[in-house]
Design an enzyme around this catalytic site. Structure first.
Site, short mmCIF file in Angstrom:
data_model
loop_
_atom_site.label_atom_id
_atom_site.label_comp_id
_atom_site.label_asym_id
_atom_site.label_seq_id
_atom_site.Cartn_x
_atom_site.Cartn_y
_atom_site.Cartn_z
N LYS A 1 -6.76 3.46 8.34
CA LYS A 1 -5.87 4.43 7.68
C LYS A 1 -6.51 5.82 7.63
O LYS A 1 -5.84 6.84 7.89
CB LYS A 1 -5.54 3.95 6.26
CG LYS A 1 -4.65 2.71 6.23
CD LYS A 1 -4.43 2.21 4.82
CE LYS A 1 -3.54 0.97 4.80
NZ LYS A 1 -3.31 0.46 3.44
N SER B 1 0.80 -1.23 0.00
CA SER B 1 0.00 0.00 0.00
C SER B 1 0.84 1.28 0.00
O SER B 1 0.28 2.37 -0.08
CB SER B 1 -0.97 0.01 1.19
OG SER B 1 -0.26 -0.08 2.40
#
Length: 770
Positions: free
Chosen positions: A719, A676
């Protein structure tokens, strides 16, 4: 018979009788006995030995002693340790106790001795001698331990009195029997007592030998150690003392009361029949008994009645947990379907989420809401297939697996069974534990689950299985396919605050003995505890911190220092010390080569700053910060993409061969991996190479391909939450994650601009300062 009275020192013997002509030793420890031996040694070494009727008596009087004893000659005296004296004597003459009195420190006795003047003819003596010899010969045949030499000696004897004394001295009988012989003063009396004793011993020996023959027919070569117990069994059979209420009969009664189908009952009855025919002393008997008891304890057709009220279930779930709406909805849906279909088949639910988010307590609340029995099976570290399927009965120490043991402890066939930490199982040479669970968790197979120990198929279809896991990565694909996944995500700061106020603080007050009005925590202080003293996805550490505050307050109240305490933002450090955690805030200024990425950790989301430096060199490409293989490959894909578009952005072809590029992610001691950060590293490298600064209020997450496409990633809720805590304004996420963003609560997304990107160029357009 002539009589003579004399006075001599006396010793009372415990548990032994000495006969004339017998040489024996005994130990004396009583003070009076030791002084009597010493006095006898100073006189003529003569001592009177008489046996106690009760060996436990420490200070015997005349009535506690037998009337007939023996005058003995002391041969040797040895002093032993612990004030014990060992005396060696030879019996000489029978004597009758007339009077017992104390002579200072020792006992003395006035005794009357006997001398046998019985008028017997030589023929009578010869007849008695032959009778003794014949009887003793029969005794030796029944008891070969006496020895052939001693038998030969008796057969060759020509003195009746001497032969009877030798036999009496060597007979292995109790001291009471020898006392009878000692009390037989005349030869005729002695003959009758001795022959009667020998005949009784012969009869006992014959019975013993007969019992041994019967026992040998039942006991094989490998069971000789049980010989004595088998003898007792045969004796009881001969006496007709058999126990009518045997264990097998009790087992059969329990089978009659058991709620099970006929096939199962027949199997148990067959095992009971085998148990009846096994010797109770064999090891197989204990194994069979344990097996039967296990079968009788299992809830074959015994079920509990569920609470069908949806209102009650909703009320309990809301009482026990704040948030977790998706989990609660799924449980209520399950209950509604169950009520409509009237079927017991249950889905297998797997709750996946970080530690401390309440997965285990959800299962307990569901069990309470449905009025189900609750069984928790911890699978963390289990690596033996037999832990699930059980051991085969042939092994020593065999037992059922954890699933069957769980049913046995629940007592019903439809409990709620929590399979905790299902992702922490492992495998070794003893079998694959995850594969063993496939049969348990497959709705088509678990109707007839076979445990290796139980062997009879067990119906698990009515068990409500709930599994918990921290991550699906640790669960094998076939096992994952059997379960319905429900994600239990990290809590937001607002959710943690609600949970702390409504559940945790109340629980810790009760646990630490505080009343409701003795402690209060302000909202600002609670938020500070959540932000500055805990960093986690769940609320486990938050509860510990609240417990720490409660303990300190409890001490102050107990010592009378205060009657009540209010925790504020100002005095919080006095209870918990300095703040342990600070969130990395966004940079104040836009910088070249520095980009903020978003990462998922086991304790929730976090932001990480990626730094790139470019310097003159020979085209080296360096990565530091303990990056994993996946992250390194993402960096390689990113630089390849940048090189492919270099001409479009005015970058010289020779630039990459004349400069070194160094990528670093701070906190180098912490290992990092995952795809990511792909677009984050690519943006940082592009900024460093072109010299264009990156916006400080932008964060991003996504995987990059060689052609610059942005691929979706996971852990978005955590996140986004981390970005909000860091003060980020704009977040770039992959376009294909749009559906995941839609599921995140508005509370988290509030104040954030979320930009969906499909290509790297879109990322650069958003992130770079124009």
């Amino acid at each position: 018979m002539s009589e003579q009275i004399k006075k001599v020192p006396a010793v009372a013997l415990r548990g032994m009788t000495i006969l004339p002509g017998m040489i024996a030793h005994f130990d004396v420890s009583r003070e009076r006995s030791i002084h009597a031996v010493e006095q006898a040694m100073m006189d003529d070494e003569q001592i009177f030995l008489v046996t106690q009727r009760n060996a436990e008596e420490n200070e015997p009087e005349a009535e506690d002693l037998y009337q007939i004893g023996i005058l003995a000659s002391i041969k040797q005296v040895i002093k032993m340790q612990d004030n014990i004296v060992r005396v060696l004597v030879e019996g000489t003459t029978r004597a009758q106790l007339q009077e017992l009195f104390s002579e200072g420190t020792y006992l003395a006795a006035e005794v009357m001795t006997f001398s046998d003047t019985e008028d017997l003819s030589d023929g009578a003596k010869e007849a008695m001698l032959r009778g003794v010899q014949e009887t003793f010969t029969k005794y030796c045949m029944a008891n070969p331990k006496m020895g052939k030499e001693f038998l030969k000696q008796i057969k060759e004897a020509d003195d009746l009195e001497k032969a009877m004394d030798q036999i009496s001295n060597n007979l292995p009988v109790r001291f009471e029997e020898k006392q009878h012989i000692l009390e037989a003063v005349t030869l005729t009396e002695r003959y009758e007592v001795l022959v009667t004793l020998l005949l009784n011993e012969i009869q006992i020996m014959d019975l013993k030998n007969e019992f041994q023959k019967k026992v040998k027919a039942h006991v094989d070569q490998n069971q000789k150690e049980y010989l004595l117990r088998e003898q007792m069994k045969v004796i009881r059979e001969e006496l007709g003392e058999e126990n009518t209420e045997s264990d097998a009969d009790q087992f059969l009664e329990e089978v009659g009361r058991l709620k099970a189908d006929e096939k199962t009952k027949e199997k148990i009855k067959k095992e009971i029949s085998r148990f009846k025919n096994i010797s109770s002393n064999s090891s197989e008997s204990a194994v069979t008994r344990g097996y039967i008891e296990t079968l009788l304890e299992l809830p074959w057709n015994k079920v509990s009645r569920d609470n069908r009220s949806l209102k009650n279930a909703k009320k309990i779930l809301d009482e026990d947990h704040y948030g977790l709406e998706k989990v609660k909805e799924r449980m209520l849906e399950f209950l509604a379907v169950r009520n409509l279909t009237k079927k017991g088949e249950s889905p297998i639910i797997c709750l996946v989420g970080p530690p401390g988010t309440g997965k285990t307590s959800i299962a307990r609340s569901v069990a309470r809401a449905l009025d189900k029995k609750y069984v928790r099976i911890s699978l963390g570290g289990v690596r033996d297939e037999a832990e699930i399927r059980g051991h085969r009965k042939t092994y020593v120490g065999a037992m059922p697996g954890r699933i069957v043991n769980g049913l046995r402890s629940a007592g019903v066939k439809n409990p709620l069974m929590l399979l905790d930490e299902i992702d922490k199982m492992s495998s070794d040479y003893k079998g694959d534990t995850a594969s063993a669970l496939l049969e348990v968790l497959d709705a088509e197979q678990n109707k007839k689950f076979r445990d290796h120990y139980v062997e009879i198929p067990i119906d698990l279809s009515e068990v409500l299985f709930i599994a918990t896991a921290n991550s699906v990565q640790g669960i094998p694909r076939p096992l994952l396919d059997r379960m319905e996944l429900i994600e239990v995500s990290s809590y937001t700061e607002n959710e943690k605050e609600h949970i702390a106020k409504e559940h945790l603080l109340k629980k810790q007050k009760e646990r630490n003995g505080l009343k409701e009005d003795e402690l209060s925590i302000s909202d600002a202080a609670m938020r500070k505890i959540i932000r500055g003293y805990t960093r986690e996805a769940g609320v486990r550490n938050l509860e510990r911190k609240l417990g720490e505050i409660c303990r300190k307050v409890a001490r102050k109240i107990y010592e009378g220092e205060k009657k009540s305490v209010k925790i504020t933002e100002q005095n919080l450090s006095g209870y918990l010390g300095r703040e342990r955690y600070t969130y990395d805030r966004k940079n104040e200024t836009d910088e070249v080569g520095i980009v903020r990425g978003l990462a998922w950790t086991s304790v929730g989301g976090d932001t990480l700053e990626i730094e790139v430096n470019v310097m003159p060199g020979k085209g080296a490409f360096k990565l530091t910060g303990q990056l994993g293989d996946v992250m390194k490959e993402s960096a390689q894909a990113g630089i390849s993409y940048i090189r492919s578009i270099s001409e479009d952005h005015g970058i010289d072809r020779k630039y990459f061969s004349e400069h070194d590029i160094h990528i670093h992610i701070p906190e180098g001691a912490v290992p990092k991996d995952g795809p990511s950060a792909g677009i984050t590293m690519a943006t940082a490298m592009f900024s460093a190479i072109t010299g264009k600064p990156v916006r400080a209020d932008v964060a991003m997450t996504g995987e990059i391909t060689l052609r610059g496409r942005v691929l979706p990633i996971g852990g978005l809720k955590e996140k986004i939450l981390a970005a909000k805590n860091a003060g980020i304004v704009t977040v770039c996420v992959p376009k294909k994650n749009e559906k995941d963003i839609a599921e995140i609560s508005p509370e988290i997304k509030k104040g954030l601009e979320i930009v969906y990107v499909e290509h790297m160029q879109e990322v650069l357009d958003v992130a770079l300062v124009k």
